[in-house]
Design a protein around this motif. Structure first.
Motif: not given
Length: 430
Positions: A392-397
Motif C-alpha cells: 500500500t505504501t508503494i501504491d501511495l509513493t
C-alpha cells in the motif's frame, strides 16, 4: 500461580551439563526436514507475486493476497501444535503430521502455473497455504524433541543455515529454470520437499522412540501441566496480562516477520519495475544475501550466547534497517545486492534467537509445540499484513521508495525490542 509471568531469560543459554553433547545427527536430519519445507515457501514467495501480476496491477492487492495465505496459520497452528505435543512422546512422534501434510500440500503448489484464470489460481494458492501452514510449526518443533535446552540455540544456528540454503536453491531455480519453463520450475520445489522429508523420516523419524531425549520437570511444572487441556489454556497462561513479556516478544516477532515477508514477496516486482531486470533475474536478487546468511548464521548463533538473546535481536534489527537504507540510497543491482546482504545478516540474528526465547518462557516442555504455535501466530500475522502494508505504501509513493518505506516500519520493530530489553536487560556472561 503468580500474578504475572516471569521476565524472559535473556542471559546466554545455559551451558549443557558435563558430558551432555548436542545430538548432531538429529540436528542434521531436522535441518533437512526444515530445509525441505522452506524450499517450497521461498520459491512461493519469490514467484507467486509475479504470477498474480497477470491479474492485479496494484502492489497493495498483490501484497494482501500474499499475506492472507499466511493468516491460515493463525487458526490452524495452535490446534495442530497442541495435538503434536500429545504425539511427541509416542512411537511415531510428530512425524505423521509433517509427512501427510507435505504430500497433500505438494499437489496445489505444483498446479499453480497450470492455472489459466484467477479463481483457479487463487484456489491453488489458498489450498497450498492452508495445508502447508498447518504443519509448518510442527516441523520447526522437531528440534526440541531431540536436542536438550542448553544446546537449542546452537542447534537453531544449524537449522537456520539450512533455511538459508533454501533461498539459494529458490534463487537458482528462478535464475536457471523460470524463464525456460515455469511449469517445471514449480514442480521442482515440492519434489525436493517430498524426497528430503522422506529421507529425514527414514533416518530419524523411524527411530523416534529411541532418539527422544527426556527432560526432567519440577513438581510445579508437573502440577501446571494439568491446567493445559486445550491450546487456548496455554495461550491464556502465556498472555495473561498486557505487560506480559511473552506478548511483547510476540509483537516484536510480528513486526519483523511482517517486513521480512514483505521484502521477500515484493523483491521480484521491485527488480522488474525499478532495476529493469527480467523476472528470472529479479528472482535471483536474494541469492547473495542467502549466501551471506549461510556463512554467518553459525557464528551469529554462538555469539548470541555471549551477547544475550534480546541484545542480539535488537542489534540485528538495527543492521536490517541500515541495509534497507543502503539499498534506497543506491538504487542499482549492486546497491540492492548489498542491501540484501546486510538485511539478511540482521534477520539472521533475529531468526536464530526468537523461537528459542519463546521456548524458554514455556511453563513445561510438554507444551513446546503450542509455544511454537505462538511464534507462528505472531510471524504468520506479520506475514499476512506486512506485504499488504508495504504494498500500500508503494501504491501511495512508488516502487522506488519500497526499501525506504520498509525501513520506516522496521524502526517500529527496533522500538519494541528496545522496550523489551529495558524491561529485562541482558545479563551476559562474566
Amino acid at each position: 500461580m503468580p500474578d504475572s509471568p516471569p521476565a524472559p531469560s535473556t542471559a546466554p543459554t545455559s551451558a549443557p551439563a558435563a558430558g551432555e553433547r548436542m545430538n548432531r545427527s538429529a540436528v542434521l536430519w531436522v535441518a533437512l526436514a526444515v530445509f525441505a519445507q522452506e524450499a517450497v515457501w521461498n520459491f512461493y514467495d519469490a514467484q507467486v507475486p509475479e504470477q498474480l501480476r497477470h491479474y492485479f496491477s496494484s502492489a497493495g492487492v498483490i501484497g494482501l493476497v500474499m499475506g492472507l495465505d499466511h493468516s491460515w496459520g493463525i487458526f490452524t497452528q495452535p490446534w495442530v501444535g497442541f495435538y503434536s505435543d500429545g504425539l511427541a512422546r509416542r512411537r511415531t512422534g510428530r512425524w505423521p503430521i509433517v509427512l501427510v501434510g507435505a504430500v497433500i500440500a505438494a499437489v496445489p503448489f505444483a498446479l499453480i502455473p497450470w492455472a489459466t484464470n484467477l479463481p483457479t489460481l487463487l484456489a491453488c494458492v489458498v489450498g497450498f497455504a492452508a495445508i502447508a501452514n498447518a504443519f509448518k510449526g510442527v516441523t520447526e518443533t522437531l528440534i526440541s524433541d531431540y536436542v536438550t535446552p542448553g544446546n537449542r540455540s546452537k542447534a537453531q544456528g544449524f537449522i537456520k543455515a539450512g533455511v538459508s540454503l533454501t533461498i539459494v536453491v529458490s534463487s537458482l531455480i528462478s535464475l536457471l529454470v523460470v524463464d525456460r519453463s515455469l511449469r517445471l520450475a514449480f514442480a521442482i520445489p515440492p519434489l525436493l520437499m517430498l524426497i528430503m522429508l522422506g529421507l529425514s523420516w527414514a533416518f530419524l523419524g523411524r527411530r523416534h522412540h529411541d532418539a527422544v531425549l527426556p527432560e526432567e520437570q519440577t513438581e510445579e511444572q508437573t502440577e501446571r501441566e494439568r491446567e493445559f487441556t486445550t491450546p487456548w489454556a496455554v495461550l491464556k497462561d502465556a498472555l495473561r496480562s498486557p505487560s506480559s513479556p511473552t506478548l511483547l516478544l510476540m509483537v516484536g516477532i510480528f513486526c519483523f516477520a511482517g517486513m521480512w515477508s514483505a521484502l521477500r514477496s515484493l523483491m521480484t516486482p521491485y527488480g522488474t519495475q525499478v532495476l529493469d531486470l527480467t523476472r528470472g533475474e529479479a528472482g535471483g536478487l536474494t541469492l547473495p544475501g542467502a549466501v551471506a546468511f549461510l556463512v554467518c548464521v553459525l557464528p551469529i548463533a554462538y555469539l548470541s550466547n555471549r551477547l544475550g538473546q534480546l541484545r542480539a535481536m535488537r542489534q540485528g534489527v538495527a543492521l536490517f534497517i541500515v541495509g534497507l537504507l543502503v539499498g534506497f540510497a543506491w538504487p542499482s543491482v549492486p546497491g540492492t545486492i548489498t542491501s540484501m546482504i546486510l538485511s539478511s545478516l540482521g534477520y539472521a540474528s533475529f531468526a536464530v534467537n526468537a523461537l528459542v526465547a519463546l521456548w524458554k518462557l514455556a511453563p513445561t516442555h510438554k507444551v513446546l509445540g503450542t509455544y511454537t504455535a505462538l511464534y507462528t501466530i505472531a510471524s504468520a500475522s506479520g506475514m499476512a499484513l506486512g506485504p499488504a502494508i508495504l504494498g500500500t505504501t508503494i501504491d501511495l509513493t512508488s516502487w522506488r521508495y519500497m526499501l525506504l518505506n520498509a525501513a520506516v516500519f522496521a524502526g517500529i520493530t527496533f522500538a519494541v525490542f528496545t522496550r523489551l530489553a529495558r524491561r529485562a536487560p541482558d545479563r551476559t556472561a562474566a
